[in-house]
Design a protein around this motif. Structure first.
Motif, PDB file in Angstrom:
ATOM      1  N   ALA A   1       0.719  -1.186   0.070  1.00  0.00           N
ATOM      2  CA  ALA A   1      -0.080   0.089   0.179  1.00  0.00           C
ATOM      3  C   ALA A   1       0.786   1.244   0.182  1.00  0.00           C
ATOM      4  N   ALA A   2       1.905   1.127   0.585  1.00  0.00           N
ATOM      5  CA  ALA A   2       2.988   2.231   0.727  1.00  0.00           C
ATOM      6  C   ALA A   2       3.888   2.371  -0.482  1.00  0.00           C
ATOM      7  N   ARG A   3       3.805   1.308  -1.159  1.00  0.00           N
ATOM      8  CA  ARG A   3       4.734   1.420  -2.390  1.00  0.00           C
ATOM      9  C   ARG A   3       4.192   0.973  -3.588  1.00  0.00           C
ATOM     10  N   PRO A   4       3.495   1.874  -4.264  1.00  0.00           N
ATOM     11  CA  PRO A   4       2.769   1.691  -5.589  1.00  0.00           C
ATOM     12  C   PRO A   4       3.729   1.440  -6.717  1.00  0.00           C
ATOM     13  N   ARG A   5       3.512   0.420  -7.590  1.00  0.00           N
ATOM     14  CA  ARG A   5       4.391  -0.095  -8.320  1.00  0.00           C
ATOM     15  C   ARG A   5       4.061   0.862  -9.743  1.00  0.00           C
ATOM     16  N   LEU A   6       5.083   1.454 -10.395  1.00  0.00           N
ATOM     17  CA  LEU A   6       5.268   2.051 -11.580  1.00  0.00           C
ATOM     18  C   LEU A   6       4.558   1.241 -12.753  1.00  0.00           C
ATOM     19  N   ALA A   7       4.025   1.722 -13.518  1.00  0.00           N
ATOM     20  CA  ALA A   7       3.564   0.984 -14.847  1.00  0.00           C
ATOM     21  C   ALA A   7       4.463   1.044 -16.069  1.00  0.00           C
ATOM     22  N   LEU A   8       5.152   0.099 -16.149  1.00  0.00           N
ATOM     23  CA  LEU A   8       6.399   0.333 -17.028  1.00  0.00           C
ATOM     24  C   LEU A   8       6.128  -0.439 -18.466  1.00  0.00           C
ATOM     25  N   TRP A   9       5.019  -0.848 -18.339  1.00  0.00           N
ATOM     26  CA  TRP A   9       4.693  -1.836 -19.639  1.00  0.00           C
ATOM     27  C   TRP A   9       4.734  -0.732 -20.801  1.00  0.00           C
ATOM     28  N   PRO A  10       4.422   0.450 -20.669  1.00  0.00           N
ATOM     29  CA  PRO A  10       4.457   1.169 -22.190  1.00  0.00           C
ATOM     30  C   PRO A  10       5.826   1.521 -22.581  1.00  0.00           C
ATOM     31  N   VAL A  11       6.685   1.464 -21.603  1.00  0.00           N
ATOM     32  CA  VAL A  11       8.143   1.746 -22.065  1.00  0.00           C
ATOM     33  C   VAL A  11       8.691   0.256 -22.674  1.00  0.00           C
ATOM     34  N   ASP A  12       8.298  -0.876 -21.961  1.00  0.00           N
ATOM     35  CA  ASP A  12       8.751  -2.042 -22.655  1.00  0.00           C
ATOM     36  C   ASP A  12       8.089  -2.274 -24.059  1.00  0.00           C
ATOM     37  N   LEU A  13       6.953  -1.967 -24.191  1.00  0.00           N
ATOM     38  CA  LEU A  13       6.219  -1.896 -25.295  1.00  0.00           C
ATOM     39  C   LEU A  13       7.057  -1.120 -26.513  1.00  0.00           C
ATOM     40  N   ALA A  14       7.399   0.144 -26.025  1.00  0.00           N
ATOM     41  CA  ALA A  14       7.848   1.070 -27.077  1.00  0.00           C
ATOM     42  C   ALA A  14       9.280   0.539 -27.365  1.00  0.00           C
ATOM     43  N   LEU A  15      10.081   0.160 -26.440  1.00  0.00           N
ATOM     44  CA  LEU A  15      11.270  -0.293 -26.705  1.00  0.00           C
ATOM     45  C   LEU A  15      11.337  -1.438 -27.593  1.00  0.00           C
ATOM     46  N   GLY A  16      10.325  -2.471 -27.418  1.00  0.00           N
ATOM     47  CA  GLY A  16      10.193  -3.724 -28.120  1.00  0.00           C
ATOM     48  C   GLY A  16      10.010  -3.186 -29.900  1.00  0.00           C
ATOM     49  N   ILE A  17       8.977  -2.400 -29.908  1.00  0.00           N
ATOM     50  CA  ILE A  17       8.702  -1.864 -31.128  1.00  0.00           C
ATOM     51  C   ILE A  17       9.994  -1.408 -31.884  1.00  0.00           C
ATOM     52  N   MET A  18      10.567  -0.490 -31.078  1.00  0.00           N
ATOM     53  CA  MET A  18      11.660   0.271 -31.827  1.00  0.00           C
ATOM     54  C   MET A  18      12.739  -0.759 -32.027  1.00  0.00           C
ATOM     55  N   ALA A  19      13.034  -1.879 -31.263  1.00  0.00           N
ATOM     56  CA  ALA A  19      14.113  -3.071 -31.491  1.00  0.00           C
ATOM     57  C   ALA A  19      13.401  -3.673 -32.843  1.00  0.00           C
ATOM     58  N   LEU A  20      12.264  -4.091 -32.872  1.00  0.00           N
ATOM     59  CA  LEU A  20      11.824  -4.985 -34.035  1.00  0.00           C
ATOM     60  C   LEU A  20      11.950  -3.863 -35.200  1.00  0.00           C
ATOM     61  N   LEU A  21      11.754  -2.737 -35.371  1.00  0.00           N
ATOM     62  CA  LEU A  21      11.632  -1.993 -36.481  1.00  0.00           C
ATOM     63  C   LEU A  21      13.148  -1.938 -36.953  1.00  0.00           C
ATOM     64  N   PHE A  22      13.992  -1.855 -36.036  1.00  0.00           N
ATOM     65  CA  PHE A  22      15.463  -1.747 -36.292  1.00  0.00           C
ATOM     66  C   PHE A  22      16.167  -2.859 -36.894  1.00  0.00           C
ATOM     67  N   VAL A  23      15.587  -4.037 -36.391  1.00  0.00           N
ATOM     68  CA  VAL A  23      15.793  -5.367 -37.033  1.00  0.00           C
ATOM     69  C   VAL A  23      15.471  -5.284 -38.535  1.00  0.00           C
ATOM     70  N   VAL A  24      14.205  -5.022 -38.660  1.00  0.00           N
ATOM     71  CA  VAL A  24      13.486  -5.117 -39.857  1.00  0.00           C
ATOM     72  C   VAL A  24      14.319  -4.281 -40.689  1.00  0.00           C
ATOM     73  N   ALA A  25      14.632  -3.266 -40.356  1.00  0.00           N
ATOM     74  CA  ALA A  25      15.279  -2.163 -41.161  1.00  0.00           C
ATOM     75  C   ALA A  25      16.441  -2.716 -41.757  1.00  0.00           C
TER      76      ALA A  25
END
Lengths: 234, 206
Positions: A200-224
């Motif tokens: 209750a005192a330590r709410p966890r940060l929602a990091l999934w958008p960062v994970d998703l963004a980094l994943g998409i970026m990595a995928l795009l670089f590999v495809v390129a």
């Protein structure tokens, strides 16, 4: 290499070693050993003859005369030492590798909870550090089970974790409520265990958008990178 | 025939020709081409098994050599040139369209690319000529069954007569690697020929 082969298979000279033997390319000790074996082994002699015949046949292949002239009529257009296409492919590969690495590291840290721990750890309570650094608060002797659980230095084995320890172990108990044992150890009190919720005192940060963004970026670089390589080849 | 290769080995003014070529002298470079074209063409032909393709590749090798003369910093020019040729053969064989363009059947049925059609046959009887022709075709087919690195080693050492050391420089690998590749290639060829022993000459039948 052939020496080890010869030692492993002392019965016959291996075919691969026979080739080097014919060219005098074995180690002197292996040459002697192979020669000694060949003298008394009809099977290896037959192998040697077959290999000799094969080499002789290959040498009978004619060296063909050229049927045309390959001289240059004019100076070829010079090529840049590092063509742009090659540089582009190299840079794309580098970017793809870096982005995949960053994505993997971030995702790994996120899944292991390291990021949440670093960013959401609350300040420690005032009393807890001093209590843990100085003498531990011995409350166990007042309990009936205490004498059996005492250690040599007077510290009870069943001492509940201090508040600072609890903070470090917090994430393991994030999803479950915990019983605060100290509440029931105060002498003369018969208190019901106090229910606390560490998360209750330590709410966890929602990091999934960062994970998703980094994943998409990595995928795009590999495809390129793959696309660039294919284009360069064509 | 031997003169073709011996010329490349002696090369009295080779260093001068290389220096002039580096300065852009096309005539000097063409003298080097005349010295080494037989060597490069034969390697290409034995590796690819097709006359027209080998000719194209040989031309590309010399164009590439002229373009990259600056990267030659002395030493064995013949080995340097053969390294370019070996890399060109590797690249060609690696490319996907090879399977469609050059098939084994095309190679053996096309008279123009017959590996023995240019054999010196004046002293040979018609029967002997036919036998030689068949033998050369069998050997060329056998070469094509080998992995390309083993084939390169076998062609350089056993067909073209290079030493292990020269072949190692030309292939860009240690001498030990040449030795092992050559051993495997010879062993594979021995098995291949054993299955076709009826086509082998009497003195070399095993």
């Amino acid at each position: 290499m052939f020496w080890t082969i010869l030692r492993r298979q002392p019965a016959h000279v291996p075919r691969l070693a026979l080739s080097a033997f014919l060219d005098g390319r074995l180690e002197p000790r292996d040459m002697d050993r192979a020669a000694a074996h060949l003298e008394g082994c009809p099977r290896c002699q037959a192998e040697l003859r077959a290999l000799e015949a094969t080499i002789a046949l290959m040498r009978r292949l004619p060296l063909l005369p050229t049927t045309r002239d390959f001289t240059l009529r004019e100076r070829p257009i010079p090529v840049a030492p590092a063509p742009l296409a090659r540089q582009a492919v190299f840079m794309a590969r580098l970017a793809a590798a870096a982005s995949v690495l960053v994505f993997a590291l971030f995702l790994g840290a996120d899944l292991s909870g390291a990021l949440g721990r670093l960013s959401t750890t609350p300040p420690l309570p005032q009393a807890a550090p001093s209590a843990s650094r100085t003498k531990p608060q011995v409350t166990a002797p007042t309990t009936p089970q205490a004498p059996d659980e005492m250690t040599e230095d007077g510290q009870p084995q069943g001492t509940p974790p201090s508040s600072s320890q609890k903070v470090l172990e917090g994430p393991q108990q994030e999803d479950a409520t915990a019983i605060n044992p100290s509440a029931g150890l105060v002498p003369g009190t018969v208190a019901s265990p106090e229910i606390v919720t560490p998360t209750a005192a330590r709410p966890r940060l929602a990091l999934w958008p960062v994970d998703l963004a980094l994943g998409i970026m990595a995928l795009l670089f590999v495809v390129a990178a793959l696309r660039l390589k294919a284009l360069r080849r064509s | 025939m031997e003169q073709l290769f011996r010329a490349g080995r002696t090369g009295m003014d080779e260093q001068d020709l290389i220096t002039q070529s580096k300065d852009g002298g096309l005539d000097a470079f063409n003298q080097l081409v005349l010295q080494y074209q037989g060597l490069v063409y034969n390697l290409s032909f034995r590796m690819l098994g097709d006359q027209a393709t080998a000719q194209d590749l040989t031309q590309e090798v010399f164009i590439s050599a002229f373009r990259h003369l600056d990267s030659f910093h002395g030493g064995n020019f013949r080995a340097w040139l053969l390294r370019i040729a070996a890399n060109a053969c590797r690249d060609y064989l690696r490319s996907a369209h090879v399977r469609h363009n050059v098939s084994l059947e095309a190679m053996t049925n096309d008279p123009a690319s017959d590996p023995v059609s240019m054999l010196p046959s004046k002293s040979a009887s018609p029967e002997e000529y036919v036998l030689r022709r068949e033998l050369a075709a069998v050997l060329q087919k056998g070469l094509r069954t080998l992995p390309k690195e083993q084939r390169l080693a076998l062609v350089l050492v056993d067909v073209q007569g290079f030493s292990y050391e020269d072949a190692a420089v030309a292939l860009g690998v240690p001498v030990g690697t040449v030795k092992s590749r050559l051993s495997r290639a010879r062993s594979a060829m021995r098995c291949y020929l054993e299955e076709r022993r009826e086509l082998l000459p009497d003195d070399l039948r095993f």
